[in-house]
Write a protein that holds these residues in place. Structure first.
Motif, PDB file in Angstrom:
ATOM      1  N   ARG A  40       0.840  -1.194   0.000  1.00 46.64           N
ATOM      2  CA  ARG A  40       0.000   0.000   0.000  1.00 46.64           C
ATOM      3  C   ARG A  40       0.878   1.247   0.000  1.00 46.64           C
ATOM      4  NH1 ARG A  40      -3.035  -3.864  -0.271  1.00 46.64           N
ATOM      5  NH2 ARG A  40      -5.150  -3.963   0.485  1.00 46.64           N
ATOM      6  N   ASP A  42       0.259   5.396  -1.861  1.00 45.57           N
ATOM      7  CA  ASP A  42      -0.793   6.409  -1.941  1.00 45.57           C
ATOM      8  C   ASP A  42      -2.092   5.838  -2.492  1.00 45.57           C
ATOM      9  OD1 ASP A  42       0.835   8.391  -0.930  1.00 45.57           O
ATOM     10  OD2 ASP A  42       1.489   9.068  -2.901  1.00 45.57           O
ATOM     11  N   GLN A  43      -1.998   4.762  -3.258  1.00 49.58           N
ATOM     12  CA  GLN A  43      -3.185   4.096  -3.790  1.00 49.58           C
ATOM     13  C   GLN A  43      -3.497   2.924  -2.863  1.00 49.58           C
ATOM     14  OE1 GLN A  43      -4.708   5.621  -6.130  1.00 49.58           O
ATOM     15  NE2 GLN A  43      -3.067   6.929  -6.877  1.00 49.58           N
ATOM     16  N   LYS A  44      -4.628   3.018  -2.167  1.00 43.86           N
ATOM     17  CA  LYS A  44      -4.896   2.064  -1.096  1.00 43.86           C
ATOM     18  C   LYS A  44      -6.121   1.169  -1.320  1.00 43.86           C
ATOM     19  CE  LYS A  44      -2.938   4.953   2.526  1.00 43.86           C
ATOM     20  NZ  LYS A  44      -2.427   6.143   1.943  1.00 43.86           N
ATOM     21  N   ASN A  45      -6.741   1.228  -2.483  1.00 40.25           N
ATOM     22  CA  ASN A  45      -7.980   0.489  -2.678  1.00 40.25           C
ATOM     23  C   ASN A  45      -7.812  -0.573  -3.760  1.00 40.25           C
ATOM     24  OD1 ASN A  45     -10.690  -0.219  -3.594  1.00 40.25           O
ATOM     25  ND2 ASN A  45     -11.362   1.383  -2.183  1.00 40.25           N
ATOM     26  N   TYR A  48     -10.637  -0.833  -6.433  1.00 38.99           N
ATOM     27  CA  TYR A  48     -10.600   0.230  -7.445  1.00 38.99           C
ATOM     28  C   TYR A  48      -9.509  -0.073  -8.477  1.00 38.99           C
ATOM     29  CZ  TYR A  48     -11.224   5.066  -9.110  1.00 38.99           C
ATOM     30  OH  TYR A  48     -11.495   6.190  -9.856  1.00 38.99           O
ATOM     31  N   ALA A  49      -8.348  -0.498  -7.999  1.00 35.73           N
ATOM     32  CA  ALA A  49      -7.256  -0.863  -8.914  1.00 35.73           C
ATOM     33  C   ALA A  49      -7.683  -2.017  -9.813  1.00 35.73           C
ATOM     34  CB  ALA A  49      -6.011  -1.240  -8.119  1.00 35.73           C
ATOM     35  N   GLY A  85     -10.220  10.725 -10.980  1.00 42.08           N
ATOM     36  CA  GLY A  85     -10.563   9.614 -10.106  1.00 42.08           C
ATOM     37  C   GLY A  85     -11.376  10.032  -8.901  1.00 42.08           C
ATOM     38  N   VAL A  89     -11.484   6.983  -2.961  1.00 43.67           N
ATOM     39  CA  VAL A  89     -10.841   5.678  -3.122  1.00 43.67           C
ATOM     40  C   VAL A  89      -9.530   5.711  -3.892  1.00 43.67           C
ATOM     41  CG1 VAL A  89     -12.954   4.318  -2.868  1.00 43.67           C
ATOM     42  CG2 VAL A  89     -12.263   5.110  -5.133  1.00 43.67           C
ATOM     43  N   THR A  90      -9.151   6.863  -4.427  1.00 46.85           N
ATOM     44  CA  THR A  90      -7.891   6.944  -5.155  1.00 46.85           C
ATOM     45  C   THR A  90      -7.226   8.285  -4.892  1.00 46.85           C
ATOM     46  OG1 THR A  90      -6.822   6.488  -7.280  1.00 46.85           O
ATOM     47  CG2 THR A  90      -8.762   7.891  -7.344  1.00 46.85           C
ATOM     48  N   ASN A  91      -5.993   8.389  -5.292  1.00 46.84           N
ATOM     49  CA  ASN A  91      -5.208   9.595  -5.079  1.00 46.84           C
ATOM     50  C   ASN A  91      -4.850  10.176  -6.438  1.00 46.84           C
ATOM     51  OD1 ASN A  91      -3.206  11.475  -4.557  1.00 46.84           O
ATOM     52  ND2 ASN A  91      -2.259  10.252  -2.948  1.00 46.84           N
ATOM     53  N   ASN A  92      -5.263  11.385  -6.706  1.00 45.88           N
ATOM     54  CA  ASN A  92      -4.997  12.039  -7.981  1.00 45.88           C
ATOM     55  C   ASN A  92      -3.745  12.911  -7.938  1.00 45.88           C
ATOM     56  OD1 ASN A  92      -7.372  11.141  -9.503  1.00 45.88           O
ATOM     57  ND2 ASN A  92      -8.500  12.275  -7.965  1.00 45.88           N
TER      58      ASN A  92
END
Length: 191
Positions: A40, A42-45, A48-49, A85, A89-92
């Motif tokens: 994990r 910055d993108q933690k879902n 979603y990925a 995004g 649920v995501t980091n832009n």
């Protein structure tokens, strides 16, 4: 892919609009399991990925079918998104905000085009464009005139894609007339 096979001998237009990655966040179990194993950052879902990976797989099948039918060189493919995004649920990052926000994280998305006969491989452009430019681009690529009525706000991107010229417009405009809970109220913007 069956549509491409059926229409390979004549010009065709295919518009494929994936529902993913909209809510609800639901992913194929095998893909989610793959992303569950990733560290994990910055993108933690993982779900979603996995939804993004599903879209990638679908686009890959379309491109592979175009190749298999010998249509690669003479087929324009455009890939883009309607907004950034979903921030929950995501980091832009490094862009601020996300879907539905007036910041770049909400409105700045890539537009990727492949047309090997016309677009040099690996080329990039930093010209701001909008989805309103897709219709006149497709018309231009098909050597069809842009209708005078109704007035079309977009511009053909062929010159930009071929590295020849810039667009003539002075600005881009957005209008979001919605209240959306805690994070968005109606807004308009000009770039």
């Amino acid at each position: 892919t069956a549509f491409i096979r059926r229409n390979r001998a004549t010009p065709f237009f295919l518009f494929l609009s994936h529902y993913a990655v909209h809510t609800p966040i639901q992913a194929k179990k095998n893909l989610k399991a793959h992303f569950d194993q990733k560290p994990r950052g910055d993108q933690k879902n993982p779900a979603y990925a996995a939804m993004i990976a599903s879209v990638d797989q679908s686009v890959g099948r379309v491109l592979a079918e175009l190749d298999a039918q010998g249509l690669r060189e003479n087929t324009m493919v455009i890939l883009t998104s309607d907004n950034g995004g979903l921030a929950s649920v995501t980091n832009n990052a490094p862009l601020r905000g996300g879907k539905g926000n007036p910041y770049e994280g909400g409105i700045r998305v890539p537009l990727i085009a492949r047309w090997p006969r016309m677009i040099p491989a690996g080329s990039t452009a930093s010209v701001p464009v909008s989805s309103i430019d897709i219709f006149p681009t497709v018309l231009d690529a098909a050597s069809l005139p842009t209708p005078e009525e109704p007035q079309i706000d977009g511009e053909s991107l062929l010159g930009v894609m071929e590295g020849r010229d810039e667009l003539t417009r002075d600005g881009l405009f957005w209008h979001f007339p919605h209240f959306r809970g805690h994070d968005a109220t109606p807004y308009s913007m000009v770039r």
